[in-house]
Design an enzyme around this catalytic site. Structure first.
Site, mmCIF file in Angstrom:
data_model
loop_
_atom_site.group_PDB
_atom_site.id
_atom_site.type_symbol
_atom_site.label_atom_id
_atom_site.label_comp_id
_atom_site.label_asym_id
_atom_site.label_seq_id
_atom_site.Cartn_x
_atom_site.Cartn_y
_atom_site.Cartn_z
ATOM 1 N N LYS A 199 3.784 -14.651 3.407
ATOM 2 C CA LYS A 199 4.031 -15.501 2.239
ATOM 3 C C LYS A 199 5.543 -15.594 2.113
ATOM 4 O O LYS A 199 6.140 -15.250 1.088
ATOM 5 C CB LYS A 199 3.355 -14.877 1.005
ATOM 6 N N TYR A 216 0.808 -1.225 0.000
ATOM 7 C CA TYR A 216 0.000 0.000 0.000
ATOM 8 C C TYR A 216 0.841 1.276 0.000
ATOM 9 O O TYR A 216 0.295 2.363 0.042
ATOM 10 C CB TYR A 216 -0.943 -0.002 1.215
ATOM 11 N N ASP A 240 -2.194 -18.238 1.832
ATOM 12 C CA ASP A 240 -3.108 -19.123 1.089
ATOM 13 C C ASP A 240 -3.663 -20.203 2.021
ATOM 14 O O ASP A 240 -4.848 -20.542 1.979
ATOM 15 C CB ASP A 240 -2.424 -19.728 -0.151
ATOM 16 N N ASP A 250 -12.068 -9.812 4.084
ATOM 17 C CA ASP A 250 -13.326 -10.001 3.335
ATOM 18 C C ASP A 250 -13.804 -11.447 3.507
ATOM 19 O O ASP A 250 -14.999 -11.707 3.665
ATOM 20 C CB ASP A 250 -13.155 -9.668 1.842
ATOM 21 N N ASP A 296 -6.119 -7.153 3.947
ATOM 22 C CA ASP A 296 -7.274 -6.681 3.176
ATOM 23 C C ASP A 296 -8.065 -7.871 2.649
ATOM 24 O O ASP A 296 -9.287 -7.944 2.783
ATOM 25 C CB ASP A 296 -6.778 -5.817 2.007
HETATM 26 C C1 IPM Z 1 -10.677 -2.007 3.006
HETATM 27 C C2 IPM Z 1 -10.855 -1.560 1.589
HETATM 28 C C3 IPM Z 1 -9.771 -0.530 1.238
HETATM 29 C C4 IPM Z 1 -8.426 -1.220 1.362
HETATM 30 C C5 IPM Z 1 -9.919 0.131 -0.145
HETATM 31 C C6 IPM Z 1 -11.291 0.743 -0.333
HETATM 32 C C7 IPM Z 1 -8.853 1.150 -0.395
HETATM 33 O O1 IPM Z 1 -10.860 -2.639 0.730
HETATM 34 O O2 IPM Z 1 -10.724 -1.137 3.901
HETATM 35 O O3 IPM Z 1 -10.513 -3.206 3.229
HETATM 36 O O4 IPM Z 1 -7.946 -1.835 0.415
HETATM 37 O O5 IPM Z 1 -7.853 -1.139 2.451
HETATM 38 MG MG MG Z 2 -10.885 -4.494 1.734
#
Ligand code: IPM
Ligand code: MG
Length: 376
Positions: free
Chosen positions: A210, A137, A243, A271, A267
């Protein structure tokens, strides 16, 4: 009575709708626990950018640095190319305030279905500590094109030669690259935070990396982890490739209690974490600088297609509000909010479409606010 001033950036898409419910619940908690919140609204987001050209200026950021915590809805809008608002507002704030911790609880509340067969809220209850200012990032990258600079084919050939001693023929004439960077100080502080958190929980910390492929960057991560681990002999630790973590989150989520991960992997796996805790509508996050300005938000995006319909789930944002108020020291109020969310979910009669219901965003906010008021 304690007085808090909290800047709020509702942002784009569904942001204003979910933030309104978060504020409603925090105000109810204030009434129950004897504190008052003065909300300071900031217009930043797509509309403001299209009108004024400002994403978030240094002046605004300076002004925001006078507060302890910011409440953020979501940014992202189809009228603006992907990345512009995300980098210009969300990442700008994370970096400017040096919010090096991204704290993401993955907890299956009772009353919620997980897609994982035979797993319950006993099994899914861990916290991901995501490094939040470094790694891939850092925004260092570029492109090179044959003809413009030195032949890119030659650059690629040299790279292979230097790194692996291989002479590889390539006709690549255009390349793009993005570089990940972690610092010792940046790695150490997030890992130490995770160890401290693990000390207050089940005394188990899992590191994610990784290191088998990106040996420079994540070999270094492991080295730093190992050296910090020396200070915490009573915390059980393990190393995991990212992974494999994806596999274990699905198969054995009960193995985990606290995880610490570089930014990019964090990140991605959060999710996945959100899905096993019942969906993105339920997953909160905190961008934390323990000594500075923190910022709390749902981990989902701005869902432009649902905007203005009063239909999306506000729980992730309400829960992020609980994390915010906890950061300000109102731990009882925070626990009450999470309890009220759980009792709403357990009861199950006021829920939005993503959880199989047909209630509106505002109904869910009202129900949770009422439960907060009654819990006292
Ligand atoms: C998160 C989002 C952000 C990230 C994006 C929107 C920049 O996916 O907060 O997880 O990648 O950190
Ligand atoms: Mg995200």
């Amino acid at each position: 009575m304690a007085q808090y001033k909290i800047p709020v950036i509702p942002g784009d898409g569904i942001g204003p709708e979910i933030i309104a419910e978060g504020k409603k619940v925090l105000d109810a908690a204030g009434e129950a626990y004897g504190f008052d919140i003065g909300w300071i609204e900031y217009p930043h987001g797509a509309e403001h950018y299209l009108k004024t050209g400002e994403l978030i200026s240094e002046d605004t950021l300076k002004e925001l640095s006078g507060y302890d915590a910011i409440y953020l809805g979501s940014v992202g809008d189809p009228r603006v190319p992907p990345g512009v608002l995300e980098q210009g507002i969300l990442l700008a704030a994370r970096f400017y305030f040096d919010q090096y911790i991204n704290l993401r609880p993955v907890k299956l509340l009772r009353g919620v279905d997980t897609p994982l067969k035979d797993k319950t809220s006993e099994d899914i209850d861990f916290v991901v500590v995501r490094e939040n200012t470094e790694d891939l990032y850092v925004g260092v990258g570029g492109r090179a094109c044959a003809g413009k600079s030195r032949g890119t084919a030659e650059i690629v050939r040299n790279l292979y030669h230097v790194k692996f001693g291989l002479d590889i023929e390539t006709d690549a004439d255009e390349i793009a690259y993005q570089i990940g960077m972690i610092s010792r100080q940046g790695t150490e502080r997030v890992i130490r935070y995770a160890f401290e958190l693990a000390s207050t929980r089940e005394k188990k910390l899992s590191s994610v990396d990784k290191a088998n492929v990106m040996t420079d960057i994540y070999g270094f991560w492991r080295e730093v982890f190992t050296s910090v681990a020396g200070e915490y002999p009573n915390i059980e630790t393990d190393f995991n490739f990212v992974d494999a973590i994806c596999m274990w989150f699905v198969k054995n989520p009960e193995w985990f209690d606290v995880l610490v991960t570089p930014n990019m992997f964090g990140d991605i796996i959060t999710d996945l974490g959100a899905m096993i805790q019942g969906g993105l509508g339920l997953a909160p996050g905190g961008n934390i600088n323990p000594d500075g300005v923190s910022m709390f938000e749902p981990i989902h995006g701005s869902a432009p297609k649902h905007r203005g319909q009063n239909k999306v789930n506000p729980i992730a944002t309400i829960w992020a509000g609980a994390l915010l108020i906890e950061q300000l020291g109102e731990r009882d109020a925070a626990n009450t909010i999470v309890g009220a969310i759980e009792s709403n979910l357990l009861r199950g009669d006021v829920k939005t479409y993503d959880l199989g219901g047909s209630s509106r965003t505002t109904d869910v906010g009202d129900d949770i606010a009422r439960r907060v008021a009654q819990a006292r």
